[in-house]
Design a protein around this motif. Structure first.
Motif, PDB file in Angstrom:
ATOM      1  N   ASP A 156      35.296  47.633  29.883  1.00 55.18           N
ATOM      2  CA  ASP A 156      36.021  47.239  28.668  1.00 55.18           C
ATOM      3  C   ASP A 156      36.532  48.435  27.873  1.00 55.18           C
ATOM      4  OD1 ASP A 156      35.481  44.629  29.326  1.00 55.18           O
ATOM      5  OD2 ASP A 156      33.758  44.447  27.983  1.00 55.18           O
ATOM      6  N   GLU A 157      35.723  49.506  27.812  1.00 52.96           N
ATOM      7  CA  GLU A 157      36.063  50.653  26.970  1.00 52.96           C
ATOM      8  C   GLU A 157      36.994  51.647  27.656  1.00 52.96           C
ATOM      9  OE1 GLU A 157      35.154  51.902  23.791  1.00 52.96           O
ATOM     10  OE2 GLU A 157      34.534  49.872  23.319  1.00 52.96           O
ATOM     11  N   VAL A 158      36.926  51.717  28.982  1.00 55.69           N
ATOM     12  CA  VAL A 158      37.680  52.762  29.678  1.00 55.69           C
ATOM     13  C   VAL A 158      38.628  52.191  30.730  1.00 55.69           C
ATOM     14  CG1 VAL A 158      37.536  54.880  31.058  1.00 55.69           C
ATOM     15  CG2 VAL A 158      35.806  54.416  29.301  1.00 55.69           C
ATOM     16  N   ILE A 159      38.084  51.491  31.724  1.00 57.32           N
ATOM     17  CA  ILE A 159      38.897  51.114  32.880  1.00 57.32           C
ATOM     18  C   ILE A 159      40.078  50.231  32.476  1.00 57.32           C
ATOM     19  CG2 ILE A 159      38.923  49.926  35.102  1.00 57.32           C
ATOM     20  CD1 ILE A 159      37.483  52.575  35.202  1.00 57.32           C
ATOM     21  N   ILE A 160      39.825  49.160  31.757  1.00 60.04           N
ATOM     22  CA  ILE A 160      40.915  48.240  31.405  1.00 60.04           C
ATOM     23  C   ILE A 160      41.942  48.893  30.490  1.00 60.04           C
ATOM     24  CG2 ILE A 160      41.462  46.097  30.174  1.00 60.04           C
ATOM     25  CD1 ILE A 160      38.967  44.856  31.403  1.00 60.04           C
ATOM     26  N   PRO A 161      41.541  49.501  29.357  1.00 60.70           N
ATOM     27  CA  PRO A 161      42.579  50.079  28.491  1.00 60.70           C
ATOM     28  C   PRO A 161      43.345  51.236  29.126  1.00 60.70           C
ATOM     29  CG  PRO A 161      40.369  50.574  27.646  1.00 60.70           C
ATOM     30  CD  PRO A 161      40.202  49.555  28.717  1.00 60.70           C
ATOM     31  N   HIS A 162      42.660  52.059  29.910  1.00 58.04           N
ATOM     32  CA  HIS A 162      43.344  53.197  30.529  1.00 58.04           C
ATOM     33  C   HIS A 162      44.198  52.783  31.724  1.00 58.04           C
ATOM     34  CE1 HIS A 162      41.385  56.755  28.493  1.00 58.04           C
ATOM     35  NE2 HIS A 162      40.667  55.737  28.030  1.00 58.04           N
ATOM     36  N   SER A 163      43.913  51.639  32.322  1.00 59.40           N
ATOM     37  CA  SER A 163      44.725  51.170  33.454  1.00 59.40           C
ATOM     38  C   SER A 163      46.066  50.609  33.007  1.00 59.40           C
ATOM     39  CB  SER A 163      43.961  50.082  34.221  1.00 59.40           C
ATOM     40  OG  SER A 163      43.934  48.872  33.475  1.00 59.40           O
ATOM     41  N   GLU A 209      34.449  40.899  34.542  1.00 60.73           N
ATOM     42  CA  GLU A 209      35.736  40.354  34.110  1.00 60.73           C
ATOM     43  C   GLU A 209      36.764  41.464  33.890  1.00 60.73           C
ATOM     44  OE1 GLU A 209      37.515  37.405  30.602  1.00 60.73           O
ATOM     45  OE2 GLU A 209      35.364  37.846  30.742  1.00 60.73           O
ATOM     46  N   GLY A 210      37.893  41.330  34.562  1.00 61.03           N
ATOM     47  CA  GLY A 210      38.998  42.250  34.379  1.00 61.03           C
ATOM     48  C   GLY A 210      38.962  43.499  35.232  1.00 61.03           C
ATOM     49  N   LEU A 211      37.830  43.805  35.868  1.00 55.59           N
ATOM     50  CA  LEU A 211      37.708  45.067  36.596  1.00 55.59           C
ATOM     51  C   LEU A 211      38.642  45.123  37.798  1.00 55.59           C
ATOM     52  CD1 LEU A 211      36.425  47.796  37.162  1.00 55.59           C
ATOM     53  CD2 LEU A 211      34.550  46.619  38.330  1.00 55.59           C
ATOM     54  N   LEU A 212      38.604  44.112  38.654  1.00 56.73           N
ATOM     55  CA  LEU A 212      39.430  44.141  39.865  1.00 56.73           C
ATOM     56  C   LEU A 212      40.919  44.158  39.512  1.00 56.73           C
ATOM     57  CD1 LEU A 212      37.459  41.585  42.066  1.00 56.73           C
ATOM     58  CD2 LEU A 212      37.325  44.085  42.093  1.00 56.73           C
ATOM     59  N   GLU A 213      41.303  43.350  38.533  1.00 57.79           N
ATOM     60  CA  GLU A 213      42.713  43.313  38.129  1.00 57.79           C
ATOM     61  C   GLU A 213      43.168  44.680  37.602  1.00 57.79           C
ATOM     62  OE1 GLU A 213      41.134  39.081  37.374  1.00 57.79           O
ATOM     63  OE2 GLU A 213      40.387  41.148  37.323  1.00 57.79           O
ATOM     64  N   ALA A 214      42.297  45.344  36.820  1.00 59.11           N
ATOM     65  CA  ALA A 214      42.662  46.646  36.269  1.00 59.11           C
ATOM     66  C   ALA A 214      42.791  47.702  37.367  1.00 59.11           C
ATOM     67  CB  ALA A 214      41.612  47.083  35.240  1.00 59.11           C
ATOM     68  N   PRO A 281      46.257  34.954  40.854  1.00 61.53           N
ATOM     69  CA  PRO A 281      44.847  34.936  41.242  1.00 61.53           C
ATOM     70  C   PRO A 281      44.019  35.761  40.260  1.00 61.53           C
ATOM     71  CG  PRO A 281      46.250  35.491  43.100  1.00 61.53           C
ATOM     72  CD  PRO A 281      47.107  35.551  41.883  1.00 61.53           C
ATOM     73  N   ALA A 282      42.774  35.398  40.104  1.00 63.07           N
ATOM     74  CA  ALA A 282      41.919  36.099  39.152  1.00 63.07           C
ATOM     75  C   ALA A 282      40.579  36.416  39.792  1.00 63.07           C
ATOM     76  CB  ALA A 282      41.712  35.248  37.896  1.00 63.07           C
ATOM     77  N   GLY A 283      39.949  37.486  39.285  1.00 56.61           N
ATOM     78  CA  GLY A 283      38.615  37.849  39.741  1.00 56.61           C
ATOM     79  C   GLY A 283      38.565  38.145  41.225  1.00 56.61           C
ATOM     80  N   LEU A 284      37.548  37.607  41.864  1.00 56.92           N
ATOM     81  CA  LEU A 284      37.306  37.866  43.283  1.00 56.92           C
ATOM     82  C   LEU A 284      38.522  37.578  44.154  1.00 56.92           C
ATOM     83  CD1 LEU A 284      35.278  38.474  45.565  1.00 56.92           C
ATOM     84  CD2 LEU A 284      34.613  36.085  45.485  1.00 56.92           C
ATOM     85  N   GLU A 285      39.314  36.588  43.803  1.00 56.62           N
ATOM     86  CA  GLU A 285      40.451  36.183  44.636  1.00 56.62           C
ATOM     87  C   GLU A 285      41.469  37.306  44.826  1.00 56.62           C
ATOM     88  OE1 GLU A 285      42.159  32.752  42.861  1.00 56.62           O
ATOM     89  OE2 GLU A 285      40.566  31.398  43.499  1.00 56.62           O
TER      90      GLU A 285
END
Length: 515
Positions: A156-163, A209-214, A281-285
């Motif tokens: 939440d703090e790094v991967i998503i905003p920086h991606s 949540e959000g990691l794979l998409e980012a 698609p979201a998450g694992l998909e």
């Protein structure tokens, strides 16, 4: 009366004065508890300097109980103290001596670092905290601790905003810029380490949540910007490669059959990923959609980073493994996207790790019958050409694991395919395989070569061609030498090896194994 003139003292004299000396390590550690913040800060900075690439000093700091004091200062209110303390912890945690890493863990250093990262906006502090976490995550017993205390926060703090990824963005085909900062590089490196810990770790990351998409968004932006050879891209594709491992075994059963089309071709025709209005698609998909195939192939085509190439090929290798529905769709998707020639070309790479990953990917892709035909015609010459062939015609100096991977791929593409076996014979592959079978010091190489030879000899349509080339049945049998027997007897795995040889040679060399 004339005033008394002050005596002049030279700098050399000061240095010779016993009162002026560098503090010893015990004194420096004591200074970390001094009531004045500048003293704390300077002591931590001095420790950072002393510990830089000096394993002996790091060990002394641990033995003098300096690590718990440093960890305690992570709760200090001032950023200047944080900077120096985190610098010291980063240097102490770097290196092969894992005792310092364990010491930081044992005094709750990992949750303390995570808390500091969450509340600090100081760029240098965030760089040092994430650098320390990257160091700590390299030690296997600490990986789940990092996951338990920091996975969601790091995401939440790094991967998503920086991606640059956002769940609310209207058009996923137009990625926003990523932020190639040191903090992002360190954090993605940390998650790369923990993603290799095992099934539980993989599942935790897949469910975040959000990691794979980012991560995928980061790679999409890198491809769009043609900025592919940096460490951030390498870390992201390595995480995705790791999270694709054993997905055919670990994915929940409900996901295996959800909205599956009747056939693979129907599935592919329905996947128009140029339409931004489609259901995303979201998450694992997202790990096994056609768009990731295109993304990984783009990395294979455009990147010059060997680790990125290995990871992209490894991701395709993982996704195309097994016999569940989605792996068959992935195998077909690679073919439709013209990925097979791209992979075959990478067999000429100078890097063993790339060749090995590509060879295994081709083996998995060859489970698809149409792929097998194409790989046989595209790749056989390159596979055979890279095999060891003795001193007279030196081949590439490949590692044993790479040779075994290539042998296994050859075996897969000639199985149930006489035409590919013919390509093997025409490419002078039999000569190399017979030489390997006779002279290799590796039991696994001998086994892999013999499997290929036995499969070739089983094709009666090729017998005439083989005999005309000077081969006979004896060339297609495993060479069971006394030295190999001794090796197997002395091996710690001798029971399994004896069972293997008992089955293999029971007809020609009756062997009775005591159980």
């Amino acid at each position: 009366m004339a005033p008394k003139r002050a005596s002049m003292v030279s700098l050399d004299g000061v240095r010779r004065d016993a009162r002026w000396r560098d503090p010893n390590l015990r004194e420096v550690i004591c200074m970390l508890s001094h009531p004045m913040d500048p003293v704390k800060s300077n002591a931590a900075a001095y420790l950072q300097h002393l510990c830089y690439e000096n394993d002996h000093v790091k060990e002394e700091v641990r033995q003098l109980r300096g690590i718990p004091v440093l960890v305690g200062l992570l709760e200090h209110p001032k950023a200047e103290v944080h900077r120096k303390v985190c610098g010291a912890l980063r240097n102490i945690s770097y290196g092969r001596d894992h005792l310092n890493k364990v010491a930081i863990r044992n005094c709750d250093g990992i949750p303390a670092l995570i808390r500091l990262l969450k509340r600090s906006r100081d760029v240098e502090v965030r760089e040092l905290v994430t650098g320390t976490l990257w160091n700590l995550s390299s030690h296997e017993p600490l990986k789940m601790t990092v996951i338990n205390h920091g996975l969601q926060m790091l995401t939440d703090e790094v991967i998503i905003p920086h991606s640059g990824w956002s769940a609310e963005q209207s058009d996923p085909s137009k990625p926003r810029d990523v932020d190639w900062t040191t903090v992002f590089k360190n954090t993605s490196g940390c998650l790369r380490n923990v993603s290799s810990d095992g099934a539980e770790a993989r599942q935790r990351l897949r469910e975040t949540e959000g990691l794979l998409e980012a991560l995928i968004h980061t790679l999409q932006t890198a491809v769009a910007r043609r900025d592919l050879n940096n460490k951030c891209v390498e870390n992201c594709i390595c995480i995705l490669r790791n999270l694709s491992y054993h997905i055919h075994k670990e994915v929940p059963s409900t996901e295996r059959v959800k909205n599956q089309p009747a056939t693979a071709d129907e599935w592919f025709s329905q996947c128009d990923f140029q339409d931004p209005s489609r259901l995303v698609p979201a998450g694992l998909e997202v790990l096994y959609q056609p768009e990731v195939v295109r993304l990984y192939l783009s990395l294979l085509k455009l990147s010059q980073n060997q680790n990125t190439l290995e990871a992209a090929a490894g991701a395709l290798q993982n996704l195309s493994a097994g016999h569940w529905a989605w792996s068959s769709y992935i195998r077909m998707s690679v073919r439709k996207e013209k990925g097979l020639p791209m992979l075959v070309e990478l067999l000429q790479s100078d890097a063993d790790n790339v060749i090995r990953a590509v060879a295994i990917a081709l083996r998995n892709l060859a489970i698809d019958r149409r792929n097998k035909d194409l790989i046989g015609s595209y790749a056989m010459r390159d596979l055979v050409g890279s095999l060891p062939c003795g001193q007279q015609h030196p081949a590439r100096n490949l590692e044993g694991e790479t040779v075994i991977a290539m042998l296994n791929t050859i075996h897969e593409i000639i199985t149930d395919n006489v035409e590919n076996a013919r390509f093997l014979l025409q490419g002078e592959g039999i000569q190399k395989l017979v030489a390997l079978n006779k002279t290799s010091q590796s039991v696994r190489e001998t086994k892999a070569a013999s499997h290929i030879l036995q499969t070739v000899w089983a094709y009666k349509d090729l017998r005439n061609m083989l005999t005309k080339a000077g081969w006979n049945k004896s060339h297609f049998k495993v060479q069971f030498t006394f030295s190999l027997l001794v090796f197997c007897t002395l091996s710690s795995r001798c029971r399994d090896l004896w069972k293997y040889f008992h089955i293999l040679f029971s007809q020609r060399f009756p062997v009775h194994v005591k159980k």
